[in-house]
Design an enzyme around this catalytic site. Structure first.
Site, PDB file in Angstrom:
ATOM      1  CB  SER A  27      47.456  42.599  35.782  1.00  0.00           C
ATOM      2  OG  SER A  27      46.286  43.813  36.039  1.00  0.00           O
ATOM      3  CG  HIS A  84      44.924  38.871  36.007  1.00  0.00           C
ATOM      4  ND1 HIS A  84      44.546  37.860  36.866  1.00  0.00           N
ATOM      5  CD2 HIS A  84      44.819  39.969  36.710  1.00  0.00           C
ATOM      6  CE1 HIS A  84      44.061  38.150  37.907  1.00  0.00           C
ATOM      7  NE2 HIS A  84      43.980  39.369  37.893  1.00  0.00           N
ATOM      8  CG  ASP A  86      42.783  42.804  37.423  1.00  0.00           C
ATOM      9  OD1 ASP A  86      42.437  41.698  38.113  1.00  0.00           O
ATOM     10  OD2 ASP A  86      43.926  43.065  37.019  1.00  0.00           O
ATOM     11  CG  MET A  89      37.993  46.218  39.311  1.00  0.00           C
ATOM     12  SD  MET A  89      39.311  47.630  39.673  1.00  0.00           S
ATOM     13  CE  MET A  89      40.978  46.397  39.863  1.00  0.00           C
ATOM     14  CG  HIS A 137      40.608  38.940  39.795  1.00  0.00           C
ATOM     15  ND1 HIS A 137      41.688  39.780  40.253  1.00  0.00           N
ATOM     16  CD2 HIS A 137      39.724  38.750  40.786  1.00  0.00           C
ATOM     17  CE1 HIS A 137      41.491  39.822  41.669  1.00  0.00           C
ATOM     18  NE2 HIS A 137      40.444  39.358  41.862  1.00  0.00           N
ATOM     19  CG  MET A 182      38.020  42.265  42.065  1.00  0.00           C
ATOM     20  SD  MET A 182      39.861  42.997  41.808  1.00  0.00           S
ATOM     21  CE  MET A 182      39.954  42.979  39.956  1.00  0.00           C
ATOM     22  CG  MET A 187      42.732  39.459  46.019  1.00  0.00           C
ATOM     23  SD  MET A 187      43.303  39.451  44.584  1.00  0.00           S
ATOM     24  CE  MET A 187      43.990  41.317  44.496  1.00  0.00           C
ATOM     25  N   GLY A 193      41.144  46.416  44.000  1.00  0.00           N
ATOM     26  CA  GLY A 193      40.709  47.701  43.393  1.00  0.00           C
ATOM     27  C   GLY A 193      41.729  48.339  42.551  1.00  0.00           C
ATOM     28  N   GLY A 196      45.803  49.012  40.496  1.00  0.00           N
ATOM     29  CA  GLY A 196      47.232  48.375  40.394  1.00  0.00           C
ATOM     30  C   GLY A 196      48.090  49.050  41.248  1.00  0.00           C
ATOM     31  N   GLY A 197      49.314  48.503  41.224  1.00  0.00           N
ATOM     32  CA  GLY A 197      50.464  49.404  41.778  1.00  0.00           C
ATOM     33  C   GLY A 197      50.540  49.375  42.971  1.00  0.00           C
ATOM     34  CG  ASP A 208      45.964  39.995  41.497  1.00  0.00           C
ATOM     35  OD1 ASP A 208      46.742  40.678  40.881  1.00  0.00           O
ATOM     36  OD2 ASP A 208      44.734  40.085  40.908  1.00  0.00           O
ATOM     37  N   GLY A 209      49.096  41.252  43.038  1.00  0.00           N
ATOM     38  CA  GLY A 209      49.216  42.109  43.804  1.00  0.00           C
ATOM     39  C   GLY A 209      50.398  42.794  44.411  1.00  0.00           C
ATOM     40  CB  SER A 223      52.779  48.315  38.092  1.00  0.00           C
ATOM     41  OG  SER A 223      52.646  47.634  39.271  1.00  0.00           O
TER      42      SER A 223
HETATM   43  C1  DX5 Z   1      44.242  44.500  41.966  1.00  0.00           C
HETATM   44  C2  DX5 Z   1      44.044  43.691  40.744  1.00  0.00           C
HETATM   45  C3  DX5 Z   1      45.501  43.217  40.104  1.00  0.00           C
HETATM   46  C4  DX5 Z   1      46.261  44.425  39.722  1.00  0.00           C
HETATM   47  C5  DX5 Z   1      47.846  43.911  39.777  1.00  0.00           C
HETATM   48  O1  DX5 Z   1      42.865  44.668  42.495  1.00  0.00           O
HETATM   49  O2  DX5 Z   1      43.384  42.487  41.168  1.00  0.00           O
HETATM   50  O3  DX5 Z   1      45.263  42.373  39.187  1.00  0.00           O
HETATM   51  O4  DX5 Z   1      46.029  44.738  38.291  1.00  0.00           O
HETATM   52  O5  DX5 Z   1      48.414  45.044  39.597  1.00  0.00           O
HETATM   53  P1  DX5 Z   1      49.926  45.313  40.075  1.00  0.00           P
HETATM   54  O6  DX5 Z   1      50.809  44.017  39.769  1.00  0.00           O
HETATM   55  O7  DX5 Z   1      50.279  46.541  39.771  1.00  0.00           O
HETATM   56  O8  DX5 Z   1      49.961  45.149  41.744  1.00  0.00           O
HETATM   57 ZN    ZN Z   2      43.638  40.812  39.464  1.00  0.00          ZN
END
Ligand code: DX5
Ligand code: ZN
Length: 217
Positions: free
Chosen positions: A8, A33, A35, A37, A66, A68, A137, A142, A144-145, A175-176, A198
């Site tokens: 990601s 990937h 993201d 948002m 992805h 969102m 999910m 929303g 990462g990390g 994912d997540g 991350s």
């Molecule tokens: C969260 C995203 C993820 C995110 C994953 O809303 O859809 O793709 O970047 O990050 P990690 O692997 O750090 O949870």
């Molecule tokens: Zn994602």
């Protein structure tokens, strides 16, 4: 089916995006990937088609986008023009899901369907043979990390069971919060596309990616 790693880019260093993308490609990464948002479907804003279009110029990777965002059908052409290969939309974000899926297909793109952790897995069953990928999910979307939510395991199990009966080619993405401690567990539960933000970009990217590849096989 070979397992896929989809790093990601939310966690990439955007000041050094070309350099880091080259590291991914040289390490053997085939999917990115991305993201997107909108600050409405999720409480964060990331990037949209212009940024994806810029990244498209520096890699030949498969773009796993992805979305969102609410009512993604409004932006299908924009993401296609930006270079997306698959558009994953959220069950919770579409008023007319069937129409949205068929518009993505008509645009010539692959289609993925995502659910949030609190959405009942059974809503996915009618779509198992209508989409290319299901995305489970394992955090609230929303950011990462975040920490992996174990509720994703039973969801992956169910999707895997349906896929075996209905659509053996189905891609099952998680994912997540995926890291080196839980990646084997999600693979065992049925995932074959692993998103990691991350865990790929904190520290040495090439080393992290090769560590994931060792587990993914
Ligand atoms: C969260 C995203 C993820 C995110 C994953 O809303 O859809 O793709 O970047 O990050 P990690 O692997 O750090 O949870
Ligand atoms: Zn994602």
């Amino acid at each position: 089916m070979d397992n896929i790693l989809s790093p990601s880019l939310l966690s990439i260093d955007f000041n050094n995006i070309e350099k880091n993308a080259n590291v991914l490609d040289e390490a053997g990464v085939k999917w990115y990937h991305l993201d997107v948002m909108d600050g409405a479907f999720v409480p964060n804003i990331s990037f949209g088609p212009p940024v994806i279009k810029a990244i498209r110029k520096i890699t030949d990777a498969f773009f796993d986008v992805h979305l969102m965002i609410n009512e993604p059908k409004r932006y299908i052409d924009a993401f296609k023009d930006a270079g997306a290969d698959i558009l994953t939309i959220h069950y919770e974000a579409c008023e007319d899901l069937d129409e949205t899926i068929s518009l993505i297909r008509k645009a010539g793109l692959k289609v993925g369907l995502a659910i949030n952790p609190e959405t009942d897995t059974k809503v996915l069953k009618p779509y198992i043979d209508k989409v290319d990928m299901i995305l489970i999910m394992s955090v609230h979307p929303g950011f990462g990390g975040q920490k992996f939510m174990p509720v994703a395991i039973e969801k992956l199990n169910k999707v895997k069971e349906w896929s075996e009966k209905i659509n053996p080619d189905l891609l099952i993405e998680v994912d997540g919060g995926i890291n080196f401690d839980n990646v084997s567990t999600v693979l065992d539960a049925g995932a074959n596309v692993i998103v990691a933000g991350s865990a790929c970009f904190n520290g040495n990217i090439a080393e992290n990616v090769s560590r994931f590849f060792e587990v993914l096989g």
